[in-house]
Design a protein around this motif. Structure first.
Motif, PDB file in Angstrom:
ATOM      1  N   VAL A 141       0.855  -1.183   0.000  1.00 53.60           N
ATOM      2  CA  VAL A 141       0.000   0.000   0.000  1.00 53.60           C
ATOM      3  C   VAL A 141       0.892   1.234   0.000  1.00 53.60           C
ATOM      4  O   VAL A 141       1.917   1.259   0.695  1.00 53.60           O
ATOM      5  CB  VAL A 141      -0.918   0.032   1.241  1.00 53.60           C
ATOM      6  N   LEU A 142       0.527   2.260  -0.765  1.00 52.41           N
ATOM      7  CA  LEU A 142       1.226   3.541  -0.757  1.00 52.41           C
ATOM      8  C   LEU A 142       0.266   4.625  -0.285  1.00 52.41           C
ATOM      9  O   LEU A 142      -0.829   4.776  -0.850  1.00 52.41           O
ATOM     10  CB  LEU A 142       1.741   3.921  -2.143  1.00 52.41           C
ATOM     11  N   ILE A 143       0.689   5.379   0.724  1.00 52.71           N
ATOM     12  CA  ILE A 143      -0.056   6.553   1.174  1.00 52.71           C
ATOM     13  C   ILE A 143       0.846   7.756   0.955  1.00 52.71           C
ATOM     14  O   ILE A 143       2.002   7.762   1.377  1.00 52.71           O
ATOM     15  CB  ILE A 143      -0.474   6.426   2.648  1.00 52.71           C
ATOM     16  N   ALA A 144       0.321   8.773   0.286  1.00 48.51           N
ATOM     17  CA  ALA A 144       1.149   9.921  -0.100  1.00 48.51           C
ATOM     18  C   ALA A 144       0.598  11.217   0.461  1.00 48.51           C
ATOM     19  O   ALA A 144      -0.617  11.375   0.630  1.00 48.51           O
ATOM     20  CB  ALA A 144       1.231  10.022  -1.623  1.00 48.51           C
ATOM     21  N   GLY A 145       1.498  12.140   0.743  1.00 42.30           N
ATOM     22  CA  GLY A 145       1.099  13.498   1.089  1.00 42.30           C
ATOM     23  C   GLY A 145       0.724  14.275  -0.163  1.00 42.30           C
ATOM     24  O   GLY A 145       1.157  13.950  -1.271  1.00 42.30           O
ATOM     25  N   ASP A 169      -0.048  16.615   4.066  1.00 46.95           N
ATOM     26  CA  ASP A 169       1.360  16.267   4.240  1.00 46.95           C
ATOM     27  C   ASP A 169       1.703  15.862   5.671  1.00 46.95           C
ATOM     28  O   ASP A 169       2.482  14.945   5.894  1.00 46.95           O
ATOM     29  CB  ASP A 169       2.251  17.438   3.811  1.00 46.95           C
ATOM     30  N   ASP A 170       1.118  16.565   6.642  1.00 44.82           N
ATOM     31  CA  ASP A 170       1.453  16.282   8.036  1.00 44.82           C
ATOM     32  C   ASP A 170       0.672  15.102   8.607  1.00 44.82           C
ATOM     33  O   ASP A 170       0.811  14.780   9.788  1.00 44.82           O
ATOM     34  CB  ASP A 170       1.250  17.525   8.910  1.00 44.82           C
ATOM     35  N   LYS A 171      -0.129  14.448   7.763  1.00 42.08           N
ATOM     36  CA  LYS A 171      -0.937  13.316   8.222  1.00 42.08           C
ATOM     37  C   LYS A 171      -0.512  11.992   7.589  1.00 42.08           C
ATOM     38  O   LYS A 171      -1.162  10.964   7.811  1.00 42.08           O
ATOM     39  CB  LYS A 171      -2.417  13.557   7.882  1.00 42.08           C
TER      40      LYS A 171
END
Length: 251
Positions: free
Chosen positions: A119-123, A182-184
């Motif tokens: 899985v990829l999570i991105a800002g 971004d901060d999450k």
């Protein structure tokens, strides 16, 4: 100080890249990463792996350009085999979900590191790209998996222009699972990891093993490594890498 930190919290192994300025991947760094993945695989307390970066606005710039431009042939080949072949094997046999938390730029071998996860999570300000061809190299490792994810024609355009693209476009293409502030990014990755960690670990392992077999692309990796190695010895590659170093160093 180690370029990669490792700790286990609440059944989650956190692998944190911390090699300023851009998490360039040297042979010792890749070997350390592989060691941490092996530790997570054999630790029954670990149910999920999260790979993240401690460097602001950087996930990984890819393989260390100094090694590629001036290293011995055997060192280059060892780095490529570790990063591409052994990383693929480590992720394939991990036996538990892995999540990449991409809160900055991912390029070239950094894309490989990110995409090797489940899985990829991105800002929102994260960026992606395959710039190898701009320095005379062949991004052959991506020729196998990228068309399967985004389609042949869109993959060709990304790989052969070498352009950077946004997290929003990566999400639209199906490269990224979700985009958050971004901060999450790390918070979102850990939140998903906790959901995975609550599932029965035996079932998760069997299900993931079946998923990996159904989507296996490892047979193409050895060919891709040899392609990369043959390209790096060309005049175009030598000139392209030297030009990149001059621009980077302001010369």
């Amino acid at each position: 100080m180690s370029p990669i930190h490792y700790r286990v919290e609440d059944h989650i192994a956190r692998i944190v890249l911390d090699h300023a300025p851009a998490n360039a991947l040297s042979l010792p760094m890749v070997e350390t990463l592989l060691g941490h993945l092996s530790a997570a695989r054999t630790d029954d307390d670990v149910r999920v792996v999260v790979i993240e970066s401690a460097i602001p606005r950087r996930f990984s710039a890819g393989l260390d350009i100094n090694i590629l431009s001036g290293g011995r042939g055997e060192d280059i080949h060892a780095l490529l085999r570790k990063h591409y072949v052994e990383l693929s094997e480590a992720q394939y046999h991990l036996g538990k979900p892995s999540i990449a938390a991409v809160a900055g730029a991912a390029r070239a071998g950094g894309m490989t590191l990110a995409i090797s996860n489940d899985v990829l999570i991105a800002g929102k300000s994260a960026t992606f790209g395959y710039p190898e061809i701009d320095v005379g190299l062949i991004p052959a490792i991506h020729f196998g998996h990228l068309p399967r994810i985004v389609g042949r024609h869109r993959a060709f355009e990304l790989l052969f222009t070498g352009r950077a693209f946004s997290a929003a476009e990566a999400y639209e293409l199906g490269l990224v699972s979700r985009v958050v502030d971004d901060d999450k990014v790390v918070e979102a990755a850990l939140g998903l990891a906790r959901i995975f960690a609550e599932k029965p670990p035996g079932v998760m392992k069997r299900a993931r093993d079946a998923f990996m077999r159904a989507t296996d692309t490892r047979s193409e990796i050895g060919y891709a490594v040899e392609n990369f190695c043959s390209a790096i010895n060309t005049d175009e590659a030598r000139a392209g890498l030297a030009g990149f170093l001059r621009r980077r160093d302001g010369r």
